[in-house]
Design an enzyme around this catalytic site. Structure first.
Site: not given
Ligand SMILES: *Cc1c(COP(=O)(O)O)cnc(C)c1O
Length: 486
Positions: A118
């Protein structure tokens, strides 16, 4: 480039990038998408390959973004990319790739400040927000709720950004000790951690209540950084391009020429893989998009059967960032799938879901083309799969992967025989964030990167509050009053 809503009936002019940057939902309840996708040619990709080698990730980031943004001058947009993807933030190179056995690669997206992918989008968003608020001479108060990754990525991206204050709610005592330490050790007057006496849903309800007070929202210019923000999606398109360039270059250097790659993506709200879909629509040579879910397999069900069924609640799993009952970015894909028919999308995601809790596209001609036309396949991974995959990758490659990444590797392995060419798994977190599951799988703690050593011992900046919207409003009033006089 102009942006339209997924529930737009096709009338009216779209909005420029900076007008939707600070927005969540469109006024009609839809999500923003560009009115068309820009196209990538083989010549463009060859040029970017050279650029990546000579100038690195920020230069390619600028090239990709400039296809989507025409209301920020080039020099400014370039500087924004250089700050967001600086070596001090992500190390060098940004998004390295690493081969595992069997033609599977890892795209390492979790080298940023909070060790989760993220950061890739949020750091860019922090720079874009600061820039645009400065231009408009406005301030922004971000109010959010988190059960882990989103909150810390947002705080590390927004701290020190002029004109931005963050109030982040989290459920008291429910995040892992590492996640708590990451957020609560931030010592910045414009980052306010509030631990709510309740569960994650209580935090979300508080945010909704306060956001629902129109006068309060306007007085504080309240905003959010949730996963439906288009800026986050477009930032993620960049790393698909870069991963493709890095893996094809590495294989080329080894004497193996590949023209197409596939991606496997651990999926929750469909944000990450939505960016892969956009990249594929632009013409990035992607063969297959492998969508992996955990036990909360709403999306695996859709891609296998054509039925999208929202669940009553999410099951708690050992890949918690994928624990969803509905996928908030999925509407973007359905809009494309249905030939950009905003009226149909509005019907499906409005009355149909509201009244019957699911919609069924299994008999439509569009769904029949989902694999051929859009490249999607999917699968589910369970707790036992996660443990077994973490062990298998450690045994074969001496690499420790986190539980979310393991879900994608597992599904990639399951579908491997039907897919030609390399599969790139997007690594979405470092194992240090989820050490309990690593200990369960391997019997020892994962490595801890130097930046995170001892963070549990730092002073904690957090205020406990009851699950009471009036108390929350008072705190926002008081803190904003203080900063206005500072
Ligand atoms: C947010 C997240 C996901 C999922 O990603 P999306 O964009 O919501 O599909 C998967 N793994 C981790 C570690 C995350 O922080």
């Amino acid at each position: 480039m102009r942006y339209v809503s997924t529930r737009n009936a096709g009338s009216g002019p779209g909005l420029p990038f900076c007008d939707i940057l600070l927005e969540g939902l469109a006024p009609d309840g839809g999500l923003y998408l560009p009115e068309h996708y820009p196209t990538l040619t083989a010549e463009t990709l060859a040029h970017w390959q050279t650029l990546l080698a000579s100038e690195g990730y920020p230069a390619v980031a600028f090239e990709v973004l400039s296809l989507f943004v025409d209301d920020i001058p080039d020099a400014d947009l370039r500087a924004i990319c250089e700050r967001a993807y600086a070596t001090e933030v992500f190390g060098e190179p940004v998004v390295p790739v690493a081969p595992l056995s069997d033609g599977v690669w890892l795209a390492k997206l979790s080298e940023g400040p909070t060790a989760a992918f993220k950061d890739m989008a949020m750091q860019l968003l922090g720079q874009l927000f600061e820039y645009e608020l400065g231009r408009r001479d406005e301030t922004l108060t971000i109010l959010g709720a988190t059960s882990g990754d989103t909150g810390s990525a947002a705080e590390y991206a927004m701290r020190g950004r002029r004109g931005i204050t963050v109030f982040m709610l989290s459920p008291q005592g429910r995040m892992s000790p590492f996640q708590q330490a990451q957020m609560f050790s931030l010592d910045d007057p414009h980052i306010v951690n509030l631990a709510v006496d309740g569960v994650f849903d209580d935090c979300q309800d508080l945010v909704k209540t306060v956001m629902g007070d129109a006068a309060f929202k306007a007085a504080h210019n309240l905003g959010a950084v949730n996963s439906i923000n288009w800026g986050r999606v477009v930032a993620q398109v960049i790393y698909y391009v870069v991963s493709y360039l890095r893996v094809t270059a590495a294989l080329d250097a080894a004497g193996e020429t590949v023209t197409r790659v596939s991606f496997a993506v651990p999926t929750g709200n469909f944000g990450n893989i939505c960016a892969a879909h956009v990249a594929r629509e632009m013409g990035l040579p992607i063969d297959t998009l492998i969508l992996a879910t955990n036990e909360n397999n709403v999306l695996d069900e859709f891609f296998r059967t054509g039925v999208y069924r929202v669940r009553a609640g999410a099951e708690e799993t050992s890949s918690p960032s994928m624990d969803i009952s509905k996928a908030s970015n999925f509407e973007r894909f359905v809009y494309d799938l249905l030939g950009r028919d905003g009226v149909r999308v509005a019907e499906l995601f409005g009355p149909v879901l509201r009244e019957q809790g699911f919609f069924d596209l299994s008999a439509t001609p569009e769904f029949a083309g989902i694999r051929e036309r859009y490249g999607f396949v999917s699968g589910t991974s369970t707790h036992a799969d996660r443990l077994a995959t973490i062990r298998a990758v450690d045994a074969a490659d001496s690499v420790v992967i986190d539980p979310h990444t393991a879900d994608a590797v597992k599904v990639a392995w399951d579908l491997r025989d039907h897919i030609a060419g390399p599969i790139i798994v997007t690594e979405t977190a470092l194992p240090v964030k989820f050490s309990a599951t690593i200990v369960e799988a391997l019997g020892h703690e994962p490595d801890r990167p130097a930046a995170f050593v001892g963070i549990e011992d730092l002073p904690r900046q957090v205020t406990d509050i009851p699950a009471d919207a009036e108390v929350l409003k008072r705190i926002i009033d008081e803190r904003q009053g203080e900063s206005a006089t500072r």
